[in-house]
Design a protein around this motif. Structure first.
Motif, mmCIF file in Angstrom:
data_model
loop_
_atom_site.group_PDB
_atom_site.id
_atom_site.type_symbol
_atom_site.label_atom_id
_atom_site.label_comp_id
_atom_site.label_asym_id
_atom_site.label_seq_id
_atom_site.Cartn_x
_atom_site.Cartn_y
_atom_site.Cartn_z
ATOM 1 N N GLU A 155 -38.080 103.338 -39.850
ATOM 2 C CA GLU A 155 -39.400 103.294 -40.465
ATOM 3 C C GLU A 155 -39.565 102.009 -41.226
ATOM 4 N N PRO A 156 -40.562 101.242 -40.908
ATOM 5 C CA PRO A 156 -40.788 100.077 -41.755
ATOM 6 C C PRO A 156 -41.264 100.554 -43.120
ATOM 7 N N PRO A 157 -41.001 99.793 -44.138
ATOM 8 C CA PRO A 157 -41.418 100.239 -45.459
ATOM 9 C C PRO A 157 -42.926 100.443 -45.476
ATOM 10 N N LYS A 158 -43.323 101.544 -46.058
ATOM 11 C CA LYS A 158 -44.750 101.856 -46.059
ATOM 12 C C LYS A 158 -45.473 100.862 -46.935
ATOM 13 N N LEU A 159 -46.575 100.412 -46.447
ATOM 14 C CA LEU A 159 -47.385 99.556 -47.310
ATOM 15 C C LEU A 159 -48.014 100.444 -48.359
ATOM 16 N N PRO A 160 -47.923 100.057 -49.589
ATOM 17 C CA PRO A 160 -48.514 100.921 -50.618
ATOM 18 C C PRO A 160 -50.015 100.997 -50.439
ATOM 19 N N CYS A 161 -50.473 102.122 -50.023
ATOM 20 C CA CYS A 161 -51.915 102.227 -49.839
ATOM 21 C C CYS A 161 -52.546 102.631 -51.152
ATOM 22 N N LYS A 162 -53.779 102.304 -51.271
ATOM 23 C CA LYS A 162 -54.438 102.415 -52.553
ATOM 24 C C LYS A 162 -54.451 103.844 -53.072
ATOM 25 N N ILE A 163 -54.659 104.772 -52.137
ATOM 26 C CA ILE A 163 -54.769 106.150 -52.585
ATOM 27 C C ILE A 163 -53.484 106.599 -53.277
ATOM 28 N N GLU A 164 -52.383 106.202 -52.682
ATOM 29 C CA GLU A 164 -51.127 106.658 -53.252
ATOM 30 C C GLU A 164 -50.855 106.061 -54.610
ATOM 31 N N THR A 165 -51.138 104.785 -54.753
ATOM 32 C CA THR A 165 -50.862 104.186 -56.051
ATOM 33 C C THR A 165 -51.770 104.765 -57.101
ATOM 34 N N GLU A 166 -52.965 105.156 -56.683
ATOM 35 C CA GLU A 166 -53.843 105.761 -57.673
ATOM 36 C C GLU A 166 -53.328 107.129 -58.059
ATOM 37 N N GLN A 167 -52.756 107.825 -57.079
ATOM 38 C CA GLN A 167 -52.299 109.171 -57.364
ATOM 39 C C GLN A 167 -50.989 109.187 -58.129
ATOM 40 N N ASP A 168 -50.222 108.138 -57.964
ATOM 41 C CA ASP A 168 -48.923 108.122 -58.609
ATOM 42 C C ASP A 168 -49.087 107.678 -60.047
ATOM 43 N N LYS A 169 -49.189 108.653 -60.927
ATOM 44 C CA LYS A 169 -49.400 108.305 -62.324
ATOM 45 C C LYS A 169 -48.080 108.179 -63.062
ATOM 46 N N LEU A 170 -47.055 108.711 -62.435
ATOM 47 C CA LEU A 170 -45.801 108.823 -63.179
ATOM 48 C C LEU A 170 -45.088 107.493 -63.306
ATOM 49 N N SER A 171 -45.055 106.736 -62.210
ATOM 50 C CA SER A 171 -44.208 105.545 -62.208
ATOM 51 C C SER A 171 -44.697 104.464 -63.148
ATOM 52 N N ASN A 172 -45.979 104.515 -63.485
ATOM 53 C CA ASN A 172 -46.509 103.427 -64.299
ATOM 54 C C ASN A 172 -46.542 103.732 -65.777
ATOM 55 N N LEU A 173 -45.951 104.835 -66.153
ATOM 56 C CA LEU A 173 -45.852 105.098 -67.579
ATOM 57 C C LEU A 173 -44.960 104.036 -68.205
ATOM 58 N N PRO A 174 -45.178 103.764 -69.482
ATOM 59 C CA PRO A 174 -44.363 102.720 -70.113
ATOM 60 C C PRO A 174 -42.881 103.088 -70.087
ATOM 61 N N ALA A 175 -42.061 102.045 -70.127
ATOM 62 C CA ALA A 175 -40.625 102.242 -69.928
ATOM 63 C C ALA A 175 -40.034 103.189 -70.959
#
Lengths: 380, 427
Positions: free
Chosen positions: B5-25
């Motif tokens: 599988e080639p690495p998935k291109l981060p599509c916009k919908i997913e990054t919008e839905q992923d709220k967890l990873s962008n919380l402050p360190a």
């Protein structure tokens, strides 16, 4: 106005000061408040009349919020006291971007409950438990918003809830719940697994990973222009694992040889032909017996077991294989060495033919098969 | 199943839905710190962003939960644990503020020395080490170089700091159980930690004189075998719980002359709020000339728990002295010491009207382990008739024998407080 610059101010006093100073821009509440202040003393102001402050969220919408509730948030408190904001529509406190109106109202509910001193610990706990029952997306947003307003108790509460969600789940489940992209490359996933349970399957899997990794490196080196032929492996994870479990002993057999030759394998360039053949032998044995599986399979297996960051190259570590197995391996290695030495010419043929078949996998541009692959171009 | 599988291109919908990873360190650190180490490390394969998020968590806890082993082989299990800790420590990246190691299969090994050395280099603040099996583990000298330590908890260890050890100047909480250290080491440790607020000592050996010189000490909990205890400079001490696990030697009561241990004990505890006298400690306090009351009353004492042998006259004297010296006592617990052979019965000690209105604030009383002897009943009577605001008395005998007689007696007692409830609790 100057009174606002005092270092320590009680909220009640602030309200009084603020109302006194901004009387012009306030509604008629102010006049009533002032009367109370003059007649009945500062402390009474809060009891008599609720005062409101203006808050603006990132999307531009304004709202009025009870002051004593909002002051529970250190950020808002700071804005009011240090900068004197919030007294009017024009001087509304603008909240950081991470706080949207929905989150703000949630946080205000939280503040409204907790800033009342009369509740018992039990009541507070049960309120908290009910409060965080929401879907994980909102929970994450709430955490973010609470953090930007420096509301530490709420951050503690939400982060504990998130930890509870994450705990005990498989990586797939976690990715699904939080919509995390599955974007680790094949290589990265092939990091050796932490063999916490000392599962012989994991050990062998790590060895296979190591092999595959090496292969990938080779592929990079050779850098074929033609598109690789995709090989589809339909076998299920169970098939793969049942192989590893030891029906076919050849996979296991390679372990001892591998250990000896590990160092040499890494410096493939300088291998002498006989060693090359031996290495190749192992390769082909491994390859013959099993297919190295597919990324997605590995991913499943990875996800099933403990996976973590790269630890160690499994072959280099003393393997604590249990003694019975070790003996078996030793015996098989000896057998094999004997056979190898006697059947050399036939073996060569086999290898060469094997090389042809495996061309697709190795995609070597050389017609001669695998041997050439391991030869250092300089040696030619 | 695709081969690669080639690495998935981060599509916009997913990054919008992923709220967890962008919380402050620091928030993610907080979340991961609350997971068992195993789960925290597993997050490294969730996605690209998560590969190294676990490596900065400031709390590392290695206990029975973090290693799940199916093997019964001790050595195998131990090696696994050592492996895991080694790898986590090696891959960890950042300061470690809290470290806890407590695994039931752990023997005192040189691996722990290595780990402590590693940790001592990263400004550790809380350190907990519990050795469940084996001899006392000799703590390496690198632990004594942790200048930032705020909380230290050791179980089954031996402490021998180097001569250059100057104390933990930030240490606020010290919890030592089943430990061995020399007398001078103990004293030096206590006196060289000026910020010490909580001290817990259980089952120690190597020292027997407890000289506590700790100006900031607020909580003191000790249980073990010692010869004497004295406080110095402990004006902040508010909660004290002391248990002397062995009976004082017979000769001690005679030889030590007339200086009252009770007096000495309370001299430096003017602000004590909660006091628990457990096991044989009251016997110790009764040594010497027990005064009728303390020179300075313990005005802040509102909770008192005493383990007493009601038949012993000296102990009763000591208890009486104590009870007379805490005018603001609100809660009292008297526990009868069970194994004592009765050296004689004490009668008429608690009878008398000369101690009226002794307990102006006493509201809750609990009496447990009694067997219904005369002096016990006299004491309950004494309490009931001298506590005007008493609300509840709970009496729990040690056995059902004589319970009926006990109840009959209890019924008769007069009560100074109209609101007093006398509750008989089944043994």
């Amino acid at each position: 106005m100057s009174e606002l610059n005092m270092a320590v101010i009680k909220p009640e006093e602030v309200i009084s000061h603020v109302t006194a100073s901004y009387r012009c821009s306030f509604s008629s509440h102010v006049l009533i408040v002032e009367c109370f202040v003059l007649e009945e003393g500062w402390g009474r102001v809060l009891e008599m009349m609720k005062s409101y402050i203006w808050i603006e969220t990132a999307d531009g919408s304004l709202q009025q919020v009870e002051q004593e509730v909002a002051m529970f948030c250190p950020f808002i408190c700071h804005e009011v006291i240090q900068k004197g904001m919030g007294s009017s529509k024009n001087h509304a406190i603008s909240l950081p971007q991470r706080v949207n109106p929905a989150m703000l109202s949630l946080m205000l509910d939280y503040c409204r409950f907790h800033q009342v001193p009369g509740h018992s610990n039990k009541e507070r706990k049960s309120f908290d438990e009910k409060f965080i029952r929401m879907d994980t997306k909102r929970l994450c947003e709430l955490t973010s918003a609470a953090d930007s307003l420096q509301l530490k108790p709420l951050v503690d509460l939400t982060s504990r809830a998130l930890a509870r969600i994450i705990e005990g789940k498989t990586p797939e489940e976690i990715r699904e719940i939080f919509h995390l992209p599955d974007d680790l490359t094949e290589e990265e996933k092939l990091e050796p697994l932490k063999n916490i349970t000392d599962d012989p399957r994991i050990r062998l899997l790590n060895r296979l990973y190591a092999k595959k990794r090496k292969e990938l490196k080779e592929r990079e080196r050779i850098k074929n222009v033609e598109a690789e032929e995709e090989r589809v492996d339909d076998r299920s994870v169970d098939d793969l694992l049942s192989f590893i479990n030891g029906e076919d002993s050849k996979g296991i057999k390679t372990s001892k040889n591998r250990k000896k030759n590990r160092r040499k394998k890494d410096q493939l360039k300088n291998t002498s032909p006989s060693e090359v053949i031996e290495i190749n032998e192992q390769e082909s044995n491994g390859l013959k017996g099993s297919d190295l599986g597919e990324t997605s399979e590995k991913q499943d297996v990875t996800d099933e077991m403990f996976a973590s960051k790269p630890e160690f190259d499994d072959g280099d570590v003393d393997d604590e294989i249990d003694p019975a197995l070790k003996e078996k391996i030793d015996r098989e290695v000896e057998d094999f060495a004997r056979r190898l030495n006697s059947d050399w010419p036939e073996r060569m043929q086999e290898i060469l033919s094997l090389g042809q078949d495996m061309k697709a996998l190795h995609h070597s541009s050389n017609g001669n098969g695998t041997i050439r692959k391991y030869t250092d171009p300089e040696q030619k | 199943m695709k081969h690669r599988e080639p690495p998935k291109l981060p599509c916009k919908i997913e990054t919008e839905q992923d709220k967890l990873s962008n919380l402050p360190a620091h928030v993610i650190d907080q979340i991961l710190s609350q997971l068992p180490v195993k789960d925290a490390v597993r997050t490294s394969i969730l996605s690209r962003k998560w590969r190294y998020k676990w490596a900065t968590i400031p709390h590392l806890v290695f206990d029975n939960l973090c290693i799940s082993v199916s093997s019964q082989d001790q050595i195998l299990v131990r090696n696994k644990l050592v492996n895991v800790v080694d790898h986590v420590l090696l891959l960890h990246n950042g300061p470690i503020f809290k470290f806890k190691l407590s695994h039931q299969d752990l023997l005192g090994v040189t691996d722990i020395d290595r780990w402590i050395l590693h940790i001592s280099r990263s400004s550790i603040k809380e350190f907990v080490l519990e050795i469940w099996k084996g001899q006392r583990y000799k703590v390496p000298s690198s632990l004594f170089c942790c200048r930032e330590l705020i909380h230290l908890e050791l179980f089954n260890c031996l402490l021998k700091p180097p001569t250059t050890f100057k104390g933990f100047r930030n240490l606020k909480s010290l919890d030592l159980q089943h430990i061995t250290l020399a007398q001078n080491v103990f004293e030096k440790l206590i006196s060289s930690c000026p910020m010490l607020e909580r001290l817990t000592l259980m089952n120690f050996d190597g020292f027997s004189h407890l000289n506590i010189d700790a100006p900031n000490l607020q909580f003191f909990d000790i249980g073990g075998v010692f010869d004497d205890v004295s406080f110095e400079n402990t004006f902040n001490l508010a909660l004290v719980s002391i248990g002397l696990y062995v009976n004082v030697k017979k000769d001690q009561t005679l030889v030590l002359g007339s200086s009252s241990k009770l007096l000495r004990f309370f001299v430096h505890l003017p602000h004590i709020r909660r006091l628990e006298i457990q096991s044989y400690f009251l016997k110790y306090l009764a040594i010497g000339n027990v005064p009728s009351r303390l020179p300075r009353p313990c005005a802040d004492l509102n909770y008192l728990s005493v383990r007493i042998n009601f038949n012993d006259p000296k102990e009763s004297l000591a208890a009486l002295c104590l009870l007379r010296s805490c005018p603001n006592l609100q809660e009292l617990e008297m526990l009868a010491r069970p194994e004592e052979t009765c050296t004689g019965t004490l009668t008429d000690f608690w009878i008398g009207d000369h101690w009226s209105s002794m307990f102006p604030q006493l509201r809750v009383v609990k009496i447990a382990g009694i067997s219904g002897i005369r002096s016990e009943l006299d004491f309950i009577n004494f309490l009931l008739s001298n506590s005007p605001v008493l609300e509840r008395v709970t009496v729990k005998p040690v056995s059902v024998d004589g319970g009926w007689d006990l109840m009959k007696e209890l019924l008769r007692f007069r009560r100074a407080s109209t609101r007093a409830e006398v509750i008989y609790s089944d043994p």
